[in-house]
Design an enzyme around this catalytic site. Structure first.
Site, PDB file in Angstrom:
ATOM      1  N   ASP A  15       0.830  -1.210   0.000  1.00 31.33           N
ATOM      2  CA  ASP A  15       0.000   0.000   0.000  1.00 31.33           C
ATOM      3  C   ASP A  15       0.866   1.262   0.000  1.00 31.33           C
ATOM      4  O   ASP A  15       1.967   1.274   0.550  1.00 31.33           O
ATOM      5  CB  ASP A  15      -0.920  -0.011   1.229  1.00 31.33           C
ATOM      6  CG  ASP A  15      -2.057   0.995   1.103  1.00 31.33           C
ATOM      7  OD1 ASP A  15      -2.394   1.383  -0.039  1.00 31.33           O
ATOM      8  OD2 ASP A  15      -2.602   1.404   2.143  1.00 31.33           O
ATOM      9  N   ASN A  63     -10.906  -2.678  -4.700  1.00 27.84           N
ATOM     10  CA  ASN A  63     -10.175  -1.836  -5.664  1.00 27.84           C
ATOM     11  C   ASN A  63     -10.819  -1.947  -7.052  1.00 27.84           C
ATOM     12  O   ASN A  63     -11.017  -0.941  -7.737  1.00 27.84           O
ATOM     13  CB  ASN A  63      -8.705  -2.263  -5.803  1.00 27.84           C
ATOM     14  CG  ASN A  63      -7.866  -2.042  -4.553  1.00 27.84           C
ATOM     15  OD1 ASN A  63      -6.932  -2.799  -4.292  1.00 27.84           O
ATOM     16  ND2 ASN A  63      -8.175  -1.006  -3.777  1.00 27.84           N
TER      17      ASN A  63
HETATM   18  C1  IPE Z   1      -5.287  -2.643   0.065  1.00 26.81           C
HETATM   19  O1  IPE Z   1      -5.002  -1.294  -0.119  1.00 26.81           O
HETATM   20  C2  IPE Z   1      -5.285  -3.360  -1.248  1.00 26.81           C
HETATM   21  C3  IPE Z   1      -4.000  -3.525  -1.900  1.00 26.81           C
HETATM   22  C4  IPE Z   1      -2.836  -3.141  -1.417  1.00 26.81           C
HETATM   23  C5  IPE Z   1      -4.018  -4.215  -3.166  1.00 26.81           C
HETATM   24  P1  IPE Z   1      -6.162  -0.206  -0.210  1.00 26.81           P
HETATM   25  O2  IPE Z   1      -5.496   1.098  -0.416  1.00 26.81           O
HETATM   26  O3  IPE Z   1      -7.162  -0.623  -1.217  1.00 26.81           O
HETATM   27  O4  IPE Z   1      -6.819  -0.311   1.218  1.00 26.81           O
HETATM   28  P2  IPE Z   1      -7.749   0.708   2.000  1.00 26.81           P
HETATM   29  O5  IPE Z   1      -8.813   1.177   1.038  1.00 26.81           O
HETATM   30  O6  IPE Z   1      -6.874   1.847   2.441  1.00 26.81           O
HETATM   31  O7  IPE Z   1      -8.274  -0.055   3.159  1.00 26.81           O
HETATM   32  C1  IPE Z   2      -1.807   0.118  -3.244  1.00 23.80           C
HETATM   33  O1  IPE Z   2      -1.545   1.464  -3.360  1.00 23.80           O
HETATM   34  C2  IPE Z   2      -2.034  -0.535  -4.585  1.00 23.80           C
HETATM   35  C3  IPE Z   2      -3.445  -0.797  -4.878  1.00 23.80           C
HETATM   36  C4  IPE Z   2      -4.408  -0.675  -4.025  1.00 23.80           C
HETATM   37  C5  IPE Z   2      -3.785  -1.206  -6.223  1.00 23.80           C
HETATM   38  P1  IPE Z   2      -2.700   2.547  -3.338  1.00 23.80           P
HETATM   39  O2  IPE Z   2      -3.107   2.810  -4.749  1.00 23.80           O
HETATM   40  O3  IPE Z   2      -3.795   2.154  -2.440  1.00 23.80           O
HETATM   41  O4  IPE Z   2      -1.907   3.786  -2.763  1.00 23.80           O
HETATM   42  P2  IPE Z   2      -2.466   4.859  -1.741  1.00 23.80           P
HETATM   43  O5  IPE Z   2      -2.960   4.124  -0.544  1.00 23.80           O
HETATM   44  O6  IPE Z   2      -3.555   5.614  -2.446  1.00 23.80           O
HETATM   45  O7  IPE Z   2      -1.286   5.707  -1.450  1.00 23.80           O
HETATM   46 MG    MG Z   3      -4.117   2.453  -0.449  1.00 20.06          MG
END
Ligand code: IPE
Ligand code: IPE
Ligand code: MG
Length: 229
Positions: A15, A63
């Site tokens: 993340d 996602n």
């Molecule tokens: C979790 O990250 C999913 C992945 C890393 C693929 P998110 O960014 O989607 O999680 P939330 O929304 O902050 O809980």
């Molecule tokens: C994790 O990074 C990857 C996916 C969820 C696909 P994020 O896209 O959630 O990155 P942040 O949390 O917005 O920084």
């Molecule tokens: Mg995220």
């Protein structure tokens, strides 16, 4: 690095890609790009250390449902690139890839690349890199319960485990989440029952092998009791 105990299976919630890009005034997709490069390094490093399983949370069910189309397309492009180019290097090093999650709604060519990626993997390997794609722990449990119900088997923990996407994988010993949030976000809910959890504020593209080693050092200090004394 000498450790008293090494996890056999590490789960990684990658993340912080979006925030990493935002800090650099770049589109989120470039953050995902940088994240993929970090993941490739970590997979190589894990294998070298003797970790047998690394499972990377790549795209959650939430996602896929809630991210803008162009961001999802950027992630699909990275999967296209990984599974047509980089995966070959993994095979050459005697490792295999596995995909967990419901890939049926993905673009047909991506789905095919993922399926081929698994199919073309060496039959036996001492390292398995598992991609969780359109994966959700709750959806996985519902799917397993349905499958178990349909075949009329007795409902017990062992039987249910057999119907999880992860049936052939040991439970994760350690789950790492980068990016500062302290939650599982639907990752390996069933399998994480006794996993050690490690959270770090480091954004995923900055999560280097040295940062990974810090998590392993912390893991080695944990006292895993599994309900015992
Ligand atoms: C979790 O990250 C999913 C992945 C890393 C693929 P998110 O960014 O989607 O999680 P939330 O929304 O902050 O809980
Ligand atoms: C994790 O990074 C990857 C996916 C969820 C696909 P994020 O896209 O959630 O990155 P942040 O949390 O917005 O920084
Ligand atoms: Mg995220």
């Amino acid at each position: 690095m000498v450790l008293s105990s090494l996890p056999r299976h590490v789960g990684l919630i990658m993340d912080g890609n979006g925030r990493w890009a935002k800090k650099r005034l770049m589109p989120r997709t470039l953050g995902h790009n940088a994240g993929m490069n970090a993941m490739i390094e970590l997979a190589r490093h894990s294998k070298e250390l003797g970790i047998n399983y690394l499972t990377v949370y790549t795209l959650s069910t939430e996602n896929l449902a809630n991210r803008p189309k162009d961001e999802l397309e950027g992630i699909f492009n990275l999967l296209r690139k990984y599974f047509s180019v980089y995966v070959k290097k993994l095979y050459k090093n005697g490792a295999r890839v596995k995909v967990i999650g419901d890939i049926s709604p993905l673009p047909a060519d991506v789905k095919k690349l993922l399926e081929d990626g698994e199919k073309n993997s060496p039959a036996t390997a001492d390292f398995t890199l598992t991609f969780a794609i359109n994966y959700g722990g709750r959806a996985e449990i519902v799917r397993a319960v349905k499958a178990l119900g349909a075949c009329g088997e007795q409902i017990c923990e062992e039987a249910l485990s057999k119907y999880m996407y992860t049936a052939e994988l040991p439970d994760p010993d350690l789950i790492i989440r980068t990016g500062g949030e302290v939650r599982l976000s639907n990752f390996l809910l069933w399998q994480a029952a006794y996993a050690e959890l490690y959270f770090t504020p480091v954004l995923f593209p900055d999560f280097s092998c040295d940062e990974f080693d810090k998590a392993l050092e912390e893991f080695a200090k944990r006292n895993r009791r599994f309900g015992g004394v």
